[in-house]
Write an enzyme that holds these catalytic residues in place. Structure first.
Site, short mmCIF file in Angstrom:
data_model
loop_
_atom_site.label_atom_id
_atom_site.label_comp_id
_atom_site.label_asym_id
_atom_site.label_seq_id
_atom_site.Cartn_x
_atom_site.Cartn_y
_atom_site.Cartn_z
N CYS A 29 -22.19 67.82 -31.13
CA CYS A 29 -23.27 68.78 -31.48
C CYS A 29 -22.96 70.03 -31.19
CB CYS A 29 -24.60 68.40 -31.04
SG CYS A 29 -24.39 67.88 -29.07
N HIS A 85 -4.90 73.80 -27.96
CA HIS A 85 -6.40 73.54 -28.43
C HIS A 85 -6.83 72.24 -28.19
CE1 HIS A 85 -10.23 74.94 -29.67
NE2 HIS A 85 -10.50 73.96 -30.75
#
Lengths: 276, 428
Positions: free
Chosen positions: B52, B100
């Site tokens: 989300c 990342h």
């Protein structure tokens, strides 16, 4: 001699209240619990000194010193102090003390600017209704002033929660529910005292002038105040007026109280204006 | 073909507002988008993560504007203008992409730094990607490494223990509104994992009861049982608002399920008792206008982040430590990746064979003291010839790039390295 001592008491009251105020602000900023303990102790001391000051004036004047503006406002501050301290006894509202201490300080400052002269009281006003009526009314005002502080805090906190921008006050202010309950308690206590104040006031008027109601502006505004708070209480317990609306009403109600004192009562000459 | 590298393109809660995120969130599961991603030209391996708070595309291919353009199209739809979307996305390639991914998995990039859910989400996404054969040797390796890096950070730093999850943020807000949660009722709308977690937190703080409303009633019944609460059908949602105090919504519904006008009359029957709505669904379930109603407080997932932000400094120290681990592991991974290239593998293979040859010669010749110099040389030559002949075919296999048109270098390198045990050292 007595006069000087009384004056010293007043200075001590101003000093301790100011100190307590500063300590409460320091606590508000630092959130160091030790500071709060000291601040509360100093405020308690100020409450005791206020009591002594009022006592000393009683001895000098020979009647309960709630007649001049100075006396009434000092009594107002005294009532607010003890109302807060008694409240504090029952439950804690986070950082409420900071707001109340500042309000008490403001009241005492206002008192210090008014004349401290003791005026002879009209014989017709010399009655034991005077301390009962004025004392009860000022206690009502004291509770309304606490509701006012709670209302301010509520609006500040509600603003942060609604805008979702969590600034300085968010962590420092109590929950909305606590403030709303505070409002409800202060309102109930204040309203009970105000009703008593109005009843005793009209009994006193009856004793002095033979009529319950004189259409004196002070009387009219007291009734307006009473109706405003009656409306609040009624709406809270029937229609569920709470939260922001209750907070705004508490602030508006207190504005009327202040107006009744400084906008109506004193410009007309205070208690001396009765029966003219 | 030697320029193959990781390309990572994504959006997260920092770069993109929830309005945009809810449009690109993949609510239909992983299968279809992964199949589509695989067909992008130049994409050798791919992986897709959608939570989300973020959508991340990770592919192995040749970095460059052409690839970026295709990935942006994939994410924002065919009609999107690439330049408009660039403001919302971040693109990393090569070792930066690795770093990342480690950062994300370690929950350093999360809305709530230190929350544990993200690792599970990455694992699930990887399960889908590998079962659909989207991942290859590079991504398999990278993701397994990612899991171990995340685990290492969790054990070596205090980042998880001081983590404030969405649920604790919700609890903190609830406390600011209600003070005491002891007599408060929780209503879960949708039976998501996150909502369950938040409800658990609230019950832990003393909330009185939990009611679950879900489209499939059986799931609601199961969840309600866990909280000793009861289940209601989705149609009862509005009447249920009369009794609830805290509503956590996390349905997968594509549009708003509760409008402002539906809640307004409820407030009258509630006699203005406050309602606290928490909308953790993306796309959002609840009408943003709810927040304008008096005594109604609505927080969506972005709003919760601000509460979380306040507790940040405590965690910063642990985060620093975690960042150092990410850096360290990235460097290690880079070493491995460099090793995966063709030339170093050939060199390493030769080196290993020569080393074995040298050791064995030393052992044997040491025992044969009365050999002439000429005889010694013959032995040495023989040994060298044996290694060269044995290595001939594997090396030929590595160097041969005409392999059905598809470039399989990475797979071949991985095979050879495994067969000859070249990965052993760094596995230990």
């Amino acid at each position: 001699m007595m006069n000087e001592m009384s004056y010293l008491f007043f200075l001590a009251v101003l000093g301790t209240t100011l100190l307590s105020c500063i300590l409460y602000v320091v606590f508000f900023v630092s959130q160091n619990a030790k500071v709060r303990v000291v601040a509360r102790g100093v405020l308690l001391l100020s409450g005791v000194l206020q009591t002594l000051y009022i006592g000393s004036r009683y001895l000098i004047a020979g009647y309960t010193p709630i007649t001049s503006q100075h006396e009434a406002v000092v009594f107002f501050a005294w009532a607010a102090t003890w109302a807060y301290l008694s409240f504090r006894w029952r439950y804690t509202v986070k950082n409420f003390g900071t707001f109340v201490a500042m309000l008490i300080m403001l009241l005492l400052l206002a008192a210090s600017f008014a004349s401290r002269d003791i005026l002879p009281l009209k014989p017709v006003l010399q009655s034991w209704w005077l301390p009962v009526h004025a004392g009860v009314s000022l206690f009502a005002y004291a509770f309304f002033s606490l509701a006012f502080c709670g209302g301010l805090m509520y609006l500040l906190q509600e603003r942060e929660l609604k805008r979702k921008k969590f600034g300085y006050f968010f962590s420092r202010l109590p929950s909305l529910d606590a403030l709303d309950q505070l409002n409800s308690h202060c309102l109930a206590a204040g309203f009970a005292f105000l009703t008593l104040g109005i009843v005793t006031g009209s009994l006193w008027t009856r004793q002095a002038w033979g009529t319950y109601w004189q259409w004196h502006p002070k009387e009219i505004w007291s009734m307006i105040t009473w109706f405003v708070y009656l409306l609040q209480i009624h709406q809270r317990f029937t229609a569920g007026w709470r939260g922001k609306r209750a907070a705004v009403m508490a602030i508006a109600g207190f504005a009327i109280v202040i107006f009744t004192l400084w906008g109506v009562m004193y410009p007309l000459g205070g208690v001396q204006s009765y029966g003219q | 073909m030697g320029s193959d590298s990781f390309i990572l393109l994504g959006v997260n809660h920092k770069t993109t507002p929830v309005e945009i995120r809810e449009k690109i969130a993949l609510s239909g599961g992983y299968e279809e988008p992964l199949q589509r991603l695989k067909t992008i030209s130049g994409c050798r391996e791919c992986f897709l993560l959608s939570t989300c708070n973020r959508v991340e595309l990770l592919v192995v291919g040749e970095p460059g504007p052409a690839m970026e353009e295709q990935l942006i199209r994939f994410l924002f739809g065919e009609t999107a203008v690439a330049d408009d979307c660039r403001g919302y996305i971040y693109i990393y390639s090569g070792i930066d992409a690795v770093s990342h991914l480690f950062t994300v998995a370690a929950s350093l990039d999360s809305l709530i730094v230190g929350e544990a859910q993200i690792l599970g989400q990455i694992k699930e996404a990887y399960r889908y990607a590998s079962s659909l054969h989207c991942t290859g040797p590079l991504l398999n390796r990278l993701l397994h490494k990612t899991f171990s890096v995340a685990k290492r950070i969790r054990t070596e730093t205090g980042i998880g223990s001081s983590a404030v999850s969405i649920s604790s943020a919700a609890v903190e807000l609830a406390r600011k509104i209600f003070g005491d949660l002891r007599d408060k009722r929780v209503l879960l709308v949708g039976a998501g994992e996150m909502a369950e977690l938040a409800a658990q937190h609230l019950v832990g703080q003393g909330a009185l009861s939990v009611t679950v409303a879900n489209r499939t009633l059986s799931r609601a019944v199961d969840l309600a049982k866990r909280f000793d609460g009861h289940a209601v059908s989705f149609e009862e949602l509005v009447p249920q608002l009369e009794h609830a105090d805290i509503i956590i919504s996390s349905t997968g519904a594509p549009n708003i399920i509760l409008e402002k006008d539906q809640v307004k009359p409820v407030m009258r029957t509630r006699r203005n008792k406050p309602l606290f709505f928490i909308d953790i669904a993306v796309p959002r379930d609840l009408d943003p206008g709810l927040n304008d109603l008096e005594n109604v407080y609505l927080y969506d997932i972005d709003d919760l982040s601000q509460v979380v932000e306040m507790n940040r400094s405590e965690r910063d120290r642990e985060a620093k430590k975690a960042e150092r681990i990410v850096e360290e592991e990235t460097i290690k991974f880079q070493r491995w990746q460099e090793g995966m290239a063709l030339t170093p593998t050939i060199l390493e293979l030769r080196g290993k064979a020569d080393e074995i040859c040298r050791q064995e010669l030393e052992k044997t010749l040491g025992r044969m003291a009365n050999l002439t110099a000429g005889e010694r040389q013959s032995f040495e030559k023989m040994a060298a010839a044996i290694t060269a002949k044995i290595l001939h075919d594997p090396l030929q296999y590595l160097k041969d790039d005409s392999c059905g048109g598809r470039d399989n270098t990475q797979i071949k390198v991985e095979t050879v390295r495994n067969v000859f045990g070249l990965n052993k050292n760094e596995r230990q």
